[in-house]
Design a protein around this motif. Structure first.
Motif, PDB file in Angstrom:
ATOM      1  N   GLY A  15      -8.197   2.106 -10.380  1.00 37.84           N
ATOM      2  CA  GLY A  15      -9.261   2.354  -9.421  1.00 37.84           C
ATOM      3  C   GLY A  15     -10.279   3.347  -9.951  1.00 37.84           C
ATOM      4  O   GLY A  15     -10.318   3.648 -11.153  1.00 37.84           O
ATOM      5  N   TYR A  16     -11.098   3.876  -9.047  1.00 32.97           N
ATOM      6  CA  TYR A  16     -12.129   4.843  -9.438  1.00 32.97           C
ATOM      7  C   TYR A  16     -12.320   5.850  -8.314  1.00 32.97           C
ATOM      8  O   TYR A  16     -12.421   5.467  -7.140  1.00 32.97           O
ATOM      9  CB  TYR A  16     -13.456   4.130  -9.726  1.00 32.97           C
ATOM     10  N   LEU A  53     -10.749  -2.076 -11.468  1.00 33.47           N
ATOM     11  CA  LEU A  53     -11.221  -2.769 -10.273  1.00 33.47           C
ATOM     12  C   LEU A  53     -12.738  -2.691 -10.137  1.00 33.47           C
ATOM     13  O   LEU A  53     -13.369  -3.609  -9.611  1.00 33.47           O
ATOM     14  CB  LEU A  53     -10.562  -2.172  -9.024  1.00 33.47           C
ATOM     15  N   PRO A 107      -4.193   5.637  -5.034  1.00 37.59           N
ATOM     16  CA  PRO A 107      -4.248   6.242  -6.366  1.00 37.59           C
ATOM     17  C   PRO A 107      -3.071   7.177  -6.585  1.00 37.59           C
ATOM     18  O   PRO A 107      -2.620   7.876  -5.667  1.00 37.59           O
ATOM     19  CB  PRO A 107      -5.580   7.002  -6.343  1.00 37.59           C
ATOM     20  N   ILE A 122      -3.527   2.982 -10.286  1.00 36.80           N
ATOM     21  CA  ILE A 122      -3.083   2.515  -8.973  1.00 36.80           C
ATOM     22  C   ILE A 122      -1.671   1.954  -9.110  1.00 36.80           C
ATOM     23  O   ILE A 122      -1.414   1.108  -9.967  1.00 36.80           O
ATOM     24  CB  ILE A 122      -4.025   1.436  -8.417  1.00 36.80           C
ATOM     25  N   ALA A 125     -10.062  -4.674  -2.419  1.00 35.53           N
ATOM     26  CA  ALA A 125     -10.692  -3.384  -2.724  1.00 35.53           C
ATOM     27  C   ALA A 125     -11.997  -3.264  -1.951  1.00 35.53           C
ATOM     28  O   ALA A 125     -12.738  -4.244  -1.814  1.00 35.53           O
ATOM     29  CB  ALA A 125     -10.951  -3.260  -4.221  1.00 35.53           C
ATOM     30  N   ILE A 148     -13.199   3.708  -4.916  1.00 32.01           N
ATOM     31  CA  ILE A 148     -12.653   2.385  -4.592  1.00 32.01           C
ATOM     32  C   ILE A 148     -11.375   2.566  -3.786  1.00 32.01           C
ATOM     33  O   ILE A 148     -10.448   3.254  -4.222  1.00 32.01           O
ATOM     34  CB  ILE A 148     -12.376   1.582  -5.875  1.00 32.01           C
ATOM     35  N   GLU A 149     -11.331   1.955  -2.610  1.00 32.61           N
ATOM     36  CA  GLU A 149     -10.153   1.992  -1.743  1.00 32.61           C
ATOM     37  C   GLU A 149      -9.469   0.628  -1.820  1.00 32.61           C
ATOM     38  O   GLU A 149     -10.087  -0.399  -1.544  1.00 32.61           O
ATOM     39  CB  GLU A 149     -10.566   2.326  -0.310  1.00 32.61           C
ATOM     40  N   TYR A 150      -8.191   0.627  -2.160  1.00 28.85           N
ATOM     41  CA  TYR A 150      -7.497  -0.635  -2.442  1.00 28.85           C
ATOM     42  C   TYR A 150      -6.205  -0.742  -1.635  1.00 28.85           C
ATOM     43  O   TYR A 150      -5.422   0.212  -1.535  1.00 28.85           O
ATOM     44  CB  TYR A 150      -7.174  -0.710  -3.931  1.00 28.85           C
TER      45      TYR A 150
END
Length: 528
Positions: free
Chosen positions: A507-508, A408, A526, A516, A463, A456-458
């Motif tokens: 993600g990160y 992402l 995550p 994810i 995201a 990163i919030e998804y």
């Protein structure tokens, strides 16, 4: 001044310059490679001695720096400690050349030898501790800027020796050294104009005759470059800048402003160390200005700012077509040569300040101290960027190998130090060959301006970044996902439902790529 005394002073000054240089960059030496560094090794591995920047698909022609990089690779492989040490040693070499060049320049301005030695030392020290020069030294991929600058300063020294002694070998050496520097990097495209200006300044009649061979080297270089890369070559957006001349002026102001900064401007008021450096620098500058106003030098020592300004502008000319990033020190490597000429004048000012009353001395000391703090902060940023690059790359080993991956976001830079602005795929081929055949694509890059804990919030196909100070950027071209492209906005990233079905989303967080567990209709987080 006696010869033995002068030699002893030179030795002390040069040891001090070398010691300060190594001490400032010590923390970066063993740190991992970043970004374009992997491209260099990949190209050398695939194409041999001149595999980097010498033939398509590259848009640049730098065969001698390719040879230099190949020697690194042949002697010790991908060893960051030794490769970064070579960069630092080149930085020391440039400081030494600048020191001797400044002595001769100051003497021609009428400074006595002993006084010129002091002024030259301060100028070389300013150059060594300048935070804007960190990118060129701390980044393995920026070595070409240092080598080209060393060639430029050496060329001027040889020219001055030729005019002083009439030794034609010095003149031929000057032409040869310039050619070597130009074939390392095209940043010396405007240098023949500097040669002509320098000769005029030294009172040479018909200076254009002596400058003509340098223009001849330039013609040969352009011919070989055009043949090798099938065109003029450059960054694609560079030529567009030429159709907007007003941008050249804006870029010039940005580069000159960035050159004098003690720390990244964005960090002032947001980062403790950046703010500290700015406060100290401003305080020192105001003290020097106060001392200058209340107790002017009578008579003032001569400083030919027209010469220094013109040479700095000509040195910047080839790079003004690129877009600078003055808030973050990104692209500051392009001003490395120009900063050498500016440092001569800065050293002269500091020497005069040191000879004045106490306030001027304190002000000059504070300015230098602020630069040291800013440089240490920026060098550490490159160390951290290398650590993030390595940990994020190695974390790909823990992800599924049986499905295409869509990252992402990939961290682009931290505090003005590149992480993965480009060439993640080359790094995978080099260091994770078992993943070389797996489809791995990226939806975006994102900044880490001041924080390393950006994540990163998804959820629900969107995201966002955990830090409000950071933004998403468009992904590297060769790693874009197939099919419907993600919508990349500064504050969010929108992933099309078809991509969620086709790829395993990644993600990160905490310096690592994390899996994810995604579905198009429900929020995701995550995996543990």
């Amino acid at each position: 001044m006696k010869l033995a005394q002068l030699g002893s002073r030179h030795m002390r000054n040069l040891v001090a310059l070398a010691g300060v240089s190594v001490a400032l960059y010590l923390s970066r030496l063993a740190a991992p490679f970043v970004s374009d560094d992997h491209l260099i090794f990949y190209r050398l591995q695939q194409g041999g001695v001149f595999g980097f920047a010498s033939r398509p698909p590259t848009a640049f022609y730098r065969p001698l720096i390719s040879l230099h990089y190949y020697l690194d690779y042949a002697l010790w492989g991908m060893n960051p400690l030794l490769s970064h040490l070579v960069n630092v040693l080149w930085h020391v070499c440039v400081a030494v050349l600048l020191y001797f060049l400044a002595i001769q320049v100051l003497q021609r301005w009428g400074w006595r030898l002993g006084v010129a030695v002091h002024g030259a030392f301060w100028g070389a020290l300013v150059f060594v501790v300048l935070p804007a020069n960190v990118e060129a030294v701390a980044w393995f991929a920026a070595r070409a800027d240092i080598v080209a600058t060393a060639a430029a300063l050496c060329t001027l020294l040889l020219l001055m020796r030729f005019l002083r002694t009439g030794d034609w070998l010095s003149y031929l050496g000057a032409v040869g050294v310039f050619a070597g520097g130009l074939f390392c990097k095209e940043s010396l495209l405007s240098f023949p104009l500097i040669v002509w200006l320098w000769l005029r300044w030294m009172g040479v009649q018909k200076a254009w005759r002596y400058a003509l061979p340098f223009f001849g080297v330039l013609v040969v270089y352009w011919s070989m470059r055009t043949t090798a890369v099938s065109g003029l070559g450059a960054y694609p957006e560079a030529w567009a800048t030429l159709y907007q001349p007003w941008l050249l002026g804006i870029n010039l102001v940005a580069y000159l402003g960035q050159m004098a900064m003690p720390a990244i401007l964005y960090g002032a008021g947001r980062d403790v160390w950046d703010t500290f450096a700015w406060v100290i620098w401003l305080g020192g500058a105001m003290l020097m200005a106060f001392a200058w106003r209340t107790d002017p030098v009578k008579p003032p020592r001569t400083v030919d700012w027209r010469l220094l300004g013109a040479t700095a502008l000509l040195a910047l000319l080839p790079v003004l077509i690129f877009k600078p990033s003055p808030f973050y020190f990104l692209n500051s490597r392009y001003s490395y040569l120009a900063s050498a000429f500016v440092a001569i004048g800065a050293g002269a000012l500091i020497h005069m300040a040191m000879r004045r009353h106490l306030w001027a001395m304190i002000g000059a000391s504070l300015v230098l101290f602020a630069y040291v703090v800013g440089t240490l902060r920026q060098v550490d940023a490159w160390r951290i960027a290398g650590t993030i690059a390595r940990s994020s790359l190695m974390s790909l080993r823990e992800l599924p190998a049986d499905r295409p991956l869509l990252l992402l976001g990939v961290p682009d830079h931290y505090h003005g130090a590149y992480i993965w602005r480009a060439d993640l795929w080359k790094a995978i081929q080099l260091l994770l060959p078992e993943r070389g055949a797996q489809p791995i694509h990226t939806a975006s890059r994102f900044t880490m301006r001041l924080r390393t804990d950006v994540a990163i919030e998804y959820a629900d196909g969107v995201a966002r970044l955990s830090s409000p100070d950071d933004i998403f950027l468009r992904p590297e071209e060769e790693l874009k996902p197939l099919g419907d492209e993600p919508i990349v906005l500064p504050t969010r990233l929108i992933i099309h439902w078809s991509l969620q079905q086709r790829y395993q989303l990644v993600g990160y967080a905490d310096g690592r790529f994390v899996l994810i567990e995604a579905s198009p209709a429900t929020p995701v987080s995550p995996s543990p």
